[in-house]
Design a protein around this motif. Sequence first.
Motif, mmCIF file in Angstrom:
data_model
loop_
_atom_site.group_PDB
_atom_site.id
_atom_site.type_symbol
_atom_site.label_atom_id
_atom_site.label_comp_id
_atom_site.label_asym_id
_atom_site.label_seq_id
_atom_site.Cartn_x
_atom_site.Cartn_y
_atom_site.Cartn_z
ATOM 1 N N LEU A 446 0.815 -1.212 0.000
ATOM 2 C CA LEU A 446 0.000 0.000 0.000
ATOM 3 C C LEU A 446 0.852 1.267 0.000
ATOM 4 N N ALA A 449 1.395 2.875 -3.290
ATOM 5 C CA ALA A 449 0.219 3.345 -4.020
ATOM 6 C C ALA A 449 0.014 4.850 -3.884
ATOM 7 N N TYR A 451 -3.264 5.747 -4.657
ATOM 8 C CA TYR A 451 -4.622 5.623 -4.119
ATOM 9 C C TYR A 451 -5.018 4.152 -4.054
ATOM 10 N N VAL A 452 -6.077 3.880 -3.285
ATOM 11 C CA VAL A 452 -6.633 2.536 -3.164
ATOM 12 C C VAL A 452 -8.031 2.558 -3.775
ATOM 13 N N HIS A 453 -8.330 1.526 -4.551
ATOM 14 C CA HIS A 453 -9.648 1.426 -5.176
ATOM 15 C C HIS A 453 -10.400 0.274 -4.517
ATOM 16 N N VAL A 454 -11.575 0.567 -3.965
ATOM 17 C CA VAL A 454 -12.392 -0.445 -3.294
ATOM 18 C C VAL A 454 -13.707 -0.582 -4.045
ATOM 19 N N LYS A 465 -12.574 5.567 -4.536
ATOM 20 C CA LYS A 465 -11.133 5.801 -4.690
ATOM 21 C C LYS A 465 -10.652 6.543 -3.446
ATOM 22 N N ILE A 660 -10.064 -4.990 -3.558
ATOM 23 C CA ILE A 660 -9.342 -3.850 -3.001
ATOM 24 C C ILE A 660 -8.002 -3.810 -3.720
ATOM 25 N N TYR A 661 -7.719 -2.697 -4.390
ATOM 26 C CA TYR A 661 -6.554 -2.613 -5.253
ATOM 27 C C TYR A 661 -5.654 -1.441 -4.856
ATOM 28 N N SER A 662 -4.369 -1.718 -4.799
ATOM 29 C CA SER A 662 -3.341 -0.690 -4.614
ATOM 30 C C SER A 662 -2.950 -0.193 -6.002
ATOM 31 N N LYS A 669 -1.708 -1.833 -10.995
ATOM 32 C CA LYS A 669 -2.810 -2.142 -10.091
ATOM 33 C C LYS A 669 -2.543 -3.491 -9.437
#
Length: 692
Positions: A446, A449, A451-454, A465, A660-662, A669
């Motif tokens: 993390l 990253a 941003y994190v995408h959930v 985001k 959940i993506y970093s 991604k």
Amino acid sequence: MEFLETDVCERIELSLERIEEIKEEDFTLAKSNPMFSNIKDYFDKVSDFILYVYDVMNIKNNQDLSLDILENINLKLYEDILGDNYDISYGNPDYAVSSLGEEYGAILSFLYTEIRSIISYAYEGKKLLVAATMELFLEIYNMFSSGEKPNIKYIKEAIYYHMYDYADVLVADRILETISPEYTFATDIIMNSDLEDLRYLYSYGEYIGDNEIRTAKFLNKLPESEVKAMAATYVNGFIKGFETMRIDLKPKKTVNIRYSIGQERMVKYAIDMFRSNGLEPIIFRYPVSRINRKLTIRTGYVATPANKQYEYDHRMDEAIFYDRAFMERKLEVIADTYEKNKELAITYAGPAVIETFGENPFNPIIKESTIKLSDKQQKMSVEYTGKSAEITNKYIPRDKYSFTIIAYPIPEIGDNFEEIFAEIVKVNTLDNELYKSIQQSIIDELDKATYVHVVGKAHNKTDIKVVLHHINQDKETNFENCLADVNIPVGEVFTSPVLTGTDGVLNVSHVYLNELKYTDLFIEFENGKIKSYSCKNFDDEDKNKAFIKENLMFNHETLPIGEFAIGTNTTAYVMAHKYDILYKLPILIVEKMGPHFAVGDTCYSYSEDSRLYNPDGKEIVAKDNECSLLRKSENQEEKSKAYFNCHTDITIPYEEIGGIYSVHSDGTKVAIIENGRFVLSGTEKLNEPFTS
């Protein structure tokens, strides 16, 4: 105010004499209007209640009373608001309005509720407050017994001036009992009672139901070693909090213990352990007078509420007397009390909280008859919360104390109560070292990253985001590696995200927050702040929005995202599904069972400038956001917008998570979770509970 004991006793005796006469008096108004016959019935019943409480006050310390007699006394104190009795109770605003009329019904229902505070005053020997409450009752009764229809304005004024005049007793007393170990009412019950003799439960004056009795019986039959181990987990978590946050414990002298009645055997061991660390217990009841209450929140030692609808119906009764002059009066008393007792305040080490869970989710009935804060009063309430928190932080700096929270089930959770209790003990003592390593793998990714995408899956519409702070990856980190110290059990990594650019939707099918259930909660964020919100608790959309604003947003027009976290405690999650208790668990555990977003302040509010480090030595730097940074403004109006003085975690369960993506600056991604399972290298063990 200072009063001699003899003067207070004389006031009580004079009030009692007058109250005893009420039932025999001719009520002139009843002859001209049938409604006033009901009002006479109201005063008769409240008189009977006051007289009964006074009788109880004089016998409550009689250790020769049998368990049956104590149970009957307890039932009689609360039977009016229990079960179906509440339908015809003057504590029920609907019944009060229908019986006493729209003009008087709601305010007399409030008066009845405030008078019920004398139960705790009587048990704790607070004679001045007993006297003052009786006198308020008589003042209002005299308005009706004069033979002329009373002006509602004068009734409201009587209540207003009672609250205003006694603020320096009610408010000051509340502050003192939260910082002074000299208030030993509950401590004495715990340390001096034979806890195997369940008569001790009735010493508090709280409603004692099945949860309290069965919890006490269950803990009494556990081996001493197990109960001591539970107490040690709880106490050690508190002590570790000081070590983790690098706060010196040596100057501290007191710790606030919060628990539920029935847990005394564990608490008794905990008191001994705290004392061995130089900390005296501070144990106080949740506030009973509306002057000190906030909605339905009950901070202190508690029992299961006798009637949650009753609590909810009276959640905003302060609207009767809440204006700017009263608000300023409260703030003045708070500041004065802290200033006079600043030596006690500075030695306060923080709260050590034992939560309970397992109650059936409560879906309140929204009643038009209830008293509600006006828009103006809501804004003043928000202003008051901010100013009172600022005063408190001046005398008890947030960066100079710690806390811990742990939770256990109550028997209401179901037939598997004892099995679930054993499982929770295991969850509370999971391997810290194992989780530290796994969670570090997540943090390492993390921290790469931007941003994190959930995103949710199936019916869950979550798509958000979360923007992260720019850091020096060699020596800084965005996420805290949260182990089992202040926040038991183990299992999350969390950060305070950047608000600008944090956009999207948070959706949860069911969630239980502050003892209230939300169905299909939907919150839209724009630049990290709530833009819109809804749920499906009620058929009426306006009621849904009002419910969220009152109980989740605490009357703020908007709130920022103060925290984004990924929960890693899959053991707790699987246990919850095994016993079908997912929606009965407290947020303390639920937040470890999936990603969660907290609305309100960050986890570091009022202590952002303290330096914190993860176990790997990297400094945690994501402690501020655009709101909390306003604390540094020289403009007082801007500075007042830094804190919201609330923090509510909203968790999306694993089964509702699509991914959940970093997301790195170059667009790379990397998946942390997909389809409810951990897929990042180094996290494989977290999936084992799903297949075991």
